[in-house]
Design a protein around this motif. Structure first.
Motif, PDB file in Angstrom:
ATOM      1  N   GLY A 115      39.053  36.862  48.967  1.00 22.18           N
ATOM      2  CA  GLY A 115      40.403  37.358  48.737  1.00 22.18           C
ATOM      3  C   GLY A 115      40.574  37.615  47.259  1.00 22.18           C
ATOM      4  O   GLY A 115      39.955  36.946  46.424  1.00 22.18           O
ATOM      5  N   ILE A 116      41.383  38.619  46.953  1.00 21.34           N
ATOM      6  CA  ILE A 116      41.767  38.859  45.557  1.00 21.34           C
ATOM      7  C   ILE A 116      43.282  38.978  45.499  1.00 21.34           C
ATOM      8  O   ILE A 116      43.921  39.318  46.491  1.00 21.34           O
ATOM      9  CB  ILE A 116      41.134  40.141  44.961  1.00 21.34           C
ATOM     10  CG1 ILE A 116      41.524  41.378  45.777  1.00 21.34           C
ATOM     11  CG2 ILE A 116      39.631  39.997  44.817  1.00 21.34           C
ATOM     12  CD1 ILE A 116      41.247  42.713  45.081  1.00 21.34           C
ATOM     13  N   ASP A 117      43.830  38.709  44.318  1.00 20.47           N
ATOM     14  CA  ASP A 117      45.257  38.906  44.112  1.00 20.47           C
ATOM     15  C   ASP A 117      45.484  40.342  43.636  1.00 20.47           C
ATOM     16  O   ASP A 117      44.548  41.148  43.612  1.00 20.47           O
ATOM     17  CB  ASP A 117      45.827  37.861  43.140  1.00 20.47           C
ATOM     18  CG  ASP A 117      45.214  37.948  41.741  1.00 20.47           C
ATOM     19  OD1 ASP A 117      44.599  38.983  41.381  1.00 20.47           O
ATOM     20  OD2 ASP A 117      45.365  36.964  40.989  1.00 20.47           O
ATOM     21  N   THR A 118      46.701  40.664  43.250  1.00 16.37           N
ATOM     22  CA  THR A 118      47.020  42.040  42.844  1.00 16.37           C
ATOM     23  C   THR A 118      46.351  42.454  41.537  1.00 16.37           C
ATOM     24  O   THR A 118      46.317  43.633  41.204  1.00 16.37           O
ATOM     25  CB  THR A 118      48.552  42.239  42.721  1.00 16.37           C
ATOM     26  OG1 THR A 118      49.069  41.222  41.865  1.00 16.37           O
ATOM     27  CG2 THR A 118      49.229  42.151  44.074  1.00 16.37           C
ATOM     28  N   ASN A 119      45.788  41.491  40.811  1.00 21.22           N
ATOM     29  CA  ASN A 119      45.057  41.809  39.574  1.00 21.22           C
ATOM     30  C   ASN A 119      43.557  41.919  39.790  1.00 21.22           C
ATOM     31  O   ASN A 119      42.800  42.100  38.838  1.00 21.22           O
ATOM     32  CB  ASN A 119      45.324  40.731  38.511  1.00 21.22           C
ATOM     33  CG  ASN A 119      46.784  40.667  38.131  1.00 21.22           C
ATOM     34  OD1 ASN A 119      47.410  41.695  37.901  1.00 21.22           O
ATOM     35  ND2 ASN A 119      47.330  39.476  38.087  1.00 21.22           N
TER      36      ASN A 119
END
Length: 137
Positions: free
Chosen positions: A34-38
């Motif tokens: 998973g990655i965040d919006t950055n």
């Protein structure tokens, strides 16, 4: 007043569901990240660690594309993740990933938009498949 018992019961159920989902992600026989919006890694399951050789601790909080994707695929992988952050999901995107030991692994990726309870986009979940043997076959 409101019935606190019902509220507490629903919160307990939500917490249980969240824990169950976390267990499913961890135990899955597919690499899941998973990655965040950055673009920062915030999820990395056991299978992702096993395939890449990078532990959860080594990748959490790092820029996924810049740190773990080969230079010639950074633009295309970055584009797939960027689209998912706009709500446009990609299925069956193929790219090579290099392990900690420098071994090339062929990955088939599905990038899915991750949303908060209110529907706001909070990141991307990637579910992969190691297709190295299929490609050699």
């Amino acid at each position: 007043g409101q019935d606190i018992t019902a509220i507490n019961d629903s919160q307990a159920e939500l917490s249980r569901l969240a824990n169950d989902l976390q267990l499913v992600i961890e135990a899955a026989n597919a690499p899941i990240f998973g990655i965040d919006t950055n673009g920062t890694v915030n999820e990395w399951n056991r299978k992702a660690a096993a395939i890449t050789g990078f532990s959860r601790e080594e990748v959490m909080g790092k820029d996924l594309v810049r740190r773990f994707i080969t230079p010639e695929y950074q633009d295309s992988v970055g584009e797939v993740l960027h689209k998912a952050l706009q709500g446009e999901e990609t299925a069956n995107f193929e790219f090579p990933l290099y392990t900690k030991d420098g071994e090339r692994v062929e990955v088939l990726l599905n990038a899915t938009t991750r949303r908060s309870a209110t529907g706001a986009i909070v990141g991307v979940v990637g579910v992969g498949q190691n297709i190295t043997e299929l490609k050699r076959g």
